[in-house]
Structure formats: structure tokens, C-alpha cells
Design a protein around this motif. Structure first.
Motif, PDB file in Angstrom:
ATOM      1  N   SER A  58      -2.120  -4.162   2.246  1.00  0.00           N
ATOM      2  CA  SER A  58      -2.994  -3.068   1.793  1.00  0.00           C
ATOM      3  C   SER A  58      -2.241  -1.768   1.579  1.00  0.00           C
ATOM      4  O   SER A  58      -2.731  -0.882   0.888  1.00  0.00           O
ATOM      5  CB  SER A  58      -4.109  -2.824   2.815  1.00  0.00           C
ATOM      6  OG  SER A  58      -4.843  -3.996   3.027  1.00  0.00           O
ATOM      7  N   HIS A  61      -8.823  -1.976   3.208  1.00  0.00           N
ATOM      8  CA  HIS A  61      -9.068  -2.785   2.020  1.00  0.00           C
ATOM      9  C   HIS A  61      -9.593  -1.912   0.880  1.00  0.00           C
ATOM     10  O   HIS A  61     -10.111  -0.817   1.112  1.00  0.00           O
ATOM     11  CB  HIS A  61     -10.101  -3.877   2.332  1.00  0.00           C
ATOM     12  CG  HIS A  61      -9.669  -4.808   3.413  1.00  0.00           C
ATOM     13  ND1 HIS A  61      -8.649  -5.711   3.271  1.00  0.00           N
ATOM     14  CD2 HIS A  61     -10.126  -4.962   4.678  1.00  0.00           C
ATOM     15  CE1 HIS A  61      -8.492  -6.393   4.387  1.00  0.00           C
ATOM     16  NE2 HIS A  61      -9.371  -5.954   5.261  1.00  0.00           N
ATOM     17  N   ALA A  65      -6.926   0.873  -0.306  1.00  0.00           N
ATOM     18  CA  ALA A  65      -5.913   0.354  -1.226  1.00  0.00           C
ATOM     19  C   ALA A  65      -6.153   0.838  -2.651  1.00  0.00           C
ATOM     20  O   ALA A  65      -5.207   1.207  -3.350  1.00  0.00           O
ATOM     21  CB  ALA A  65      -5.886  -1.173  -1.172  1.00  0.00           C
TER      22      ALA A  65
END
Length: 185
Positions: A26, A100, A160
Motif C-alpha cells: 500500500s 488501502h 494508497a
């Protein structure tokens, strides 16, 4: 420029030029940004406890904030004991914790966790950069919190997609860091 480059530039503009890192997938865009920036020294650690302990020691010796890069909530959790010590010592530190992509959170992947709740007990400031355009402002807030003298630990959660997305935000101007308060004799 993407959000990860902007994060790196904002750290540098505010006098943070060393990042202790144990990244995962990530965080790869921020790792690439660190690699593209020769003024930023990135020191890899094989365990998050080493990363947070080294950042604590570095910041105490250098009298300026250190940065860490940690992989998601589990990586942050692995470094919490040293963040406790750093907070008690009022060590200035900016922790960058990957998360994420915002669109992936709904799928509750195995390493998804409540990073905010994990960070809060050992941080004086917790914030999220959930878009590339918010990276510079959130990073500046984290740096200001780390320098506040109120404990010094700031945790910035970097999604991310905020790292990989292009941004039109300007590179921040160089900001002269105020001197850290001297310890009580």
C-alpha cells in the motif's frame, strides 16, 4: 506530481529529511517518491519496532522530527511500544501509515483495520489524507502537531489512491522550523 511526491516535498519543506520505513504494498508509491528525492534519506527496517525505536532515537539526537513509514494497521501496531516511549518523552515524530485505496475498504481485506483507533492512544494527532489534493494540508497539520511540544507524535494515514493520484496542488514553500522547547532542567 502525485500525492506521494507532494508528501515527500512537504516533509522536506518543513525540515524533515529522514524517514525510517518498513513499507508494504500500500505504500509503494511513497517509497518510489522517497527514492526519486535525493534530499530525503530513507532507512529501511526489517521490523516496525525497529523503525519506531530508531525514529525516536534519531529525533531525540537530531532535535528535529523524524518520519516513519508503516504498513497498514498491523504495522503500526507492531511499533506501538516504542511510540508509547516516544510520546512520553515528547519526541517529535510524524508516522505515515499506509491504508488501502478508499474504494477497496468496502471489501474488508485481511489487513484492513481501524488504524485511527490503533493510533489514537499513542498519538497527539491523527489524520487522514484520503485524496491527493488533501496530502499537503494534512501533512502540514501532522508536522505542526509533532512540533507542538505536547507529546510530539502525529500519525498521518495515507490511502494508497491518495498517494498514486496526480495532484495540481503546489509544492509548499520552505518553512523554517521553530526551535524545539528545551527540556526542563
Amino acid at each position: 506530481m502525485n500525492g506521494a511526491d507532494l508528501l515527500c516535498e512537504t516533509l522536506l519543506a518543513n525540515g524533515i529529511d529522514t524517514c525510517f520505513a518498513n513499507p508494504g504494498t500500500s505504500e509503494m508509491h511513497f517509497v518510489a517518491a522517497l527514492d526519486r528525492q535525493p534530499r530525503m534519506r530513507c532507512i529501511l527496517g526489517l521490523f516496525e519496532g525497529v523503525v519506531t525505536g530508531a525514529a525516536d532515537g534519531y529525533a531525540r539526537m537530531a532535535d528535529k522530527p523524524a518520519a516513519t513509514l508503516l504498513h497498514l494497521g498491523p504495522g503500526l501496531a507492531n511499533g506501538l511500544a516504542n511510540l508509547h516511549n516516544a510520546r512520553r518523552a515528547h519526541t517529535p515524530m510524524v508516522n505515515i501509515v499506509g491504508d488501502h485505496a478508499t474504494g477497496h475498504l468496502q471489501y474488508d481485506a485481511p489487513l484492513t483495520s481501524d488504524i485511527d483507533s490503533l493510533a489514537r492512544p499513542m498519538s497527539n494527532w491523527v489524520g487522514r489524507a484520503d485524496s491527493a489534493d488533501s496530502v499537503a494540508d494534512r501533512t502540514r497539520e501532522a508536522i505542526e502537531a509533532a512540533r507542538s511540544g505536547a507529546g510530539g507524535i502525529a500519525t498521518l494515514i495515507l490511502h494508497a489512491d491518495a498517494a498514486w493520484t496526480q495532484t495540481a496542488s503546489a509544492v509548499p514553500p520552505h518553512n523554517v522550523a521553530p526551535a524545539l522547547p528545551a527540556p526542563d532542567t
